[in-house]
Design a protein around this motif. Structure first.
Motif, mmCIF file in Angstrom:
data_model
loop_
_atom_site.group_PDB
_atom_site.id
_atom_site.type_symbol
_atom_site.label_atom_id
_atom_site.label_comp_id
_atom_site.label_asym_id
_atom_site.label_seq_id
_atom_site.Cartn_x
_atom_site.Cartn_y
_atom_site.Cartn_z
ATOM 1 N N THR A 128 1.055 -1.181 0.157
ATOM 2 C CA THR A 128 0.080 -0.116 0.125
ATOM 3 C C THR A 128 1.014 1.277 0.029
ATOM 4 O O THR A 128 1.724 1.375 0.910
ATOM 5 N N TYR A 129 0.558 2.131 -1.064
ATOM 6 C CA TYR A 129 1.360 3.476 -1.158
ATOM 7 C C TYR A 129 0.770 4.599 -0.219
ATOM 8 O O TYR A 129 -0.526 4.364 -0.313
ATOM 9 N N LYS A 130 1.391 5.181 0.452
ATOM 10 C CA LYS A 130 0.521 6.297 1.320
ATOM 11 C C LYS A 130 1.110 7.645 0.768
ATOM 12 O O LYS A 130 2.239 7.961 0.584
ATOM 13 N N PHE A 131 -0.135 8.407 0.927
ATOM 14 C CA PHE A 131 -0.127 9.559 0.236
ATOM 15 C C PHE A 131 -0.358 10.826 1.183
ATOM 16 O O PHE A 131 -1.252 10.651 2.224
ATOM 17 N N MET A 132 0.024 12.190 0.883
ATOM 18 C CA MET A 132 -0.364 13.264 1.404
ATOM 19 C C MET A 132 -0.687 14.262 0.433
ATOM 20 O O MET A 132 -0.019 14.354 -0.811
ATOM 21 N N ILE A 133 -2.010 14.678 0.488
ATOM 22 C CA ILE A 133 -2.488 16.077 -0.287
ATOM 23 C C ILE A 133 -2.327 17.198 0.246
ATOM 24 O O ILE A 133 -2.690 17.478 1.249
ATOM 25 N N VAL A 134 -1.661 18.227 -0.323
ATOM 26 C CA VAL A 134 -1.540 19.370 0.031
ATOM 27 C C VAL A 134 -2.096 20.325 -1.046
ATOM 28 O O VAL A 134 -1.478 20.631 -2.102
ATOM 29 N N ASP A 135 -3.191 20.893 -0.713
ATOM 30 C CA ASP A 135 -3.940 22.036 -1.636
ATOM 31 C C ASP A 135 -4.783 22.764 -0.897
ATOM 32 O O ASP A 135 -5.550 22.410 -0.039
ATOM 33 N N ASP A 136 -4.972 24.028 -1.217
ATOM 34 C CA ASP A 136 -5.769 24.799 -0.360
ATOM 35 C C ASP A 136 -7.048 25.052 -0.736
ATOM 36 O O ASP A 136 -8.018 25.689 -0.630
ATOM 37 N N GLN A 137 -7.402 24.286 -2.075
ATOM 38 C CA GLN A 137 -8.771 24.227 -2.517
ATOM 39 C C GLN A 137 -9.446 23.170 -2.318
ATOM 40 O O GLN A 137 -9.019 22.115 -2.533
ATOM 41 N N PHE A 138 -10.775 23.236 -1.427
ATOM 42 C CA PHE A 138 -11.296 21.888 -0.806
ATOM 43 C C PHE A 138 -11.854 21.198 -1.970
ATOM 44 O O PHE A 138 -11.517 19.704 -2.006
ATOM 45 N N GLU A 140 -3.341 4.807 -0.657
ATOM 46 C CA GLU A 140 -4.095 5.175 0.906
ATOM 47 C C GLU A 140 -3.659 6.732 0.993
ATOM 48 O O GLU A 140 -2.534 6.993 1.180
ATOM 49 N N VAL A 141 -4.674 7.612 1.387
ATOM 50 C CA VAL A 141 -4.321 9.023 1.791
ATOM 51 C C VAL A 141 -4.121 9.197 3.130
ATOM 52 O O VAL A 141 -5.293 8.930 4.126
ATOM 53 N N VAL A 142 -2.893 9.379 3.647
ATOM 54 C CA VAL A 142 -2.836 9.413 4.859
ATOM 55 C C VAL A 142 -3.120 11.054 5.422
ATOM 56 O O VAL A 142 -3.588 11.129 6.572
ATOM 57 N N TYR A 143 -2.708 12.165 4.926
ATOM 58 C CA TYR A 143 -2.930 13.235 5.236
ATOM 59 C C TYR A 143 -3.356 14.183 4.072
ATOM 60 O O TYR A 143 -2.995 13.761 2.814
ATOM 61 N N SER A 144 -4.498 15.040 4.258
ATOM 62 C CA SER A 144 -4.943 16.037 3.375
ATOM 63 C C SER A 144 -4.924 17.104 3.998
ATOM 64 O O SER A 144 -5.810 17.673 4.921
ATOM 65 N N VAL A 145 -4.025 18.207 3.786
ATOM 66 C CA VAL A 145 -3.822 19.375 4.375
ATOM 67 C C VAL A 145 -4.175 20.672 3.477
ATOM 68 O O VAL A 145 -4.002 20.559 2.194
#
Length: 210
Positions: free
Chosen positions: A2-12, A29-34
């Motif tokens: 399983t590859y783990k991801f973080m999404i960083v984007d100011d647009q919902f 798998e998305v671990v963080y979304s900020v």
């Protein structure tokens, strides 16, 4: 695996779209979304991540390229895909210099974000061949010289001719010539109008905001 991801984007909407794409992919798998890049580098210290989807210019003034540079220093093994809707002409070059693995334009890239992610995780570096072409007044962005773009970027900050001459280490007459060429090419009636449109389109964004 399983590859783990973080999404960083100011647009919902963008964050949720990226999450939806990844959640529907087996093995992702998305671990963080900020919504800010301000402290993005600290997240990589808390969890093992494989890839970060990093928007570049955030509404709070934080910058994804700055955050990506910090992440690459801390964890050079983490893959980063820079994403943006703005065609700022210097960003791809800086992304490559930082070591960002891939670059994706939200509205202009031919490849889908999922394809870019898959290929990046497989070890490829995916970059567009060129910055998207923008219409600025009567001219297209490809019609400007590198020096004219430098002058235009400073115009968007409200800098006067003398300040531009000092920062670029050129003569005042040379600045005036470049400004006149920009006005002639674009057909704008004032340098203020030119600067505003250049900033609105995202063609040039002043260095301190990057």
């Amino acid at each position: 695996m399983t590859y783990k991801f973080m999404i960083v984007d100011d647009q919902f909407v963008s964050r949720e779209l990226f999450r939806l794409i990844l959640d529907n992919h087996p093995g992702y798998e998305v671990v963080y979304s900020v919504d800010t890049a301000m402290f993005a580098d600290t997240y990589v210290l808390n969890r093992n991540l494989d890839l970060v989807i990093m928007d570049i210019l955030m509404q709070d003034g934080s910058n994804g390229l700055d955050a990506a540079e910090k992440i690459k220093r801390l964890r050079p093994d983490i893959k980063i895909v820079a994403v943006t809707s703005m065609p700022e002409v210097s960003w791809m070059e800086r992304a490559k210099a930082i070591g960002i693995d891939s670059f994706w334009y939200k509205e202009a890239s031919e490849a889908s974000i999922l394809e870019v992610i898959d290929r990046t995780l497989a070890g490829e570096s995916i970059y567009p061949e060129a910055t998207p072409v923008i219409q600025l007044g009567l001219a297209q962005s490809t019609e400007f010289t590198p020096r004219e773009i430098q002058v235009l970027r400073l115009l968007t900050t409200g800098a006067g001719n003398e300040e531009i001459a000092t920062k670029l280490e050129i003569s005042l007459n040379t600045v005036k010539t470049h400004v006149q060429h920009l006005m002639d090419k674009t057909g704008f009636n004032s340098r203020t109008q030119l600067a505003i449109q250049a900033r609105i389109t995202g063609f040039v964004i002043e260095e301190s905001e990057q």
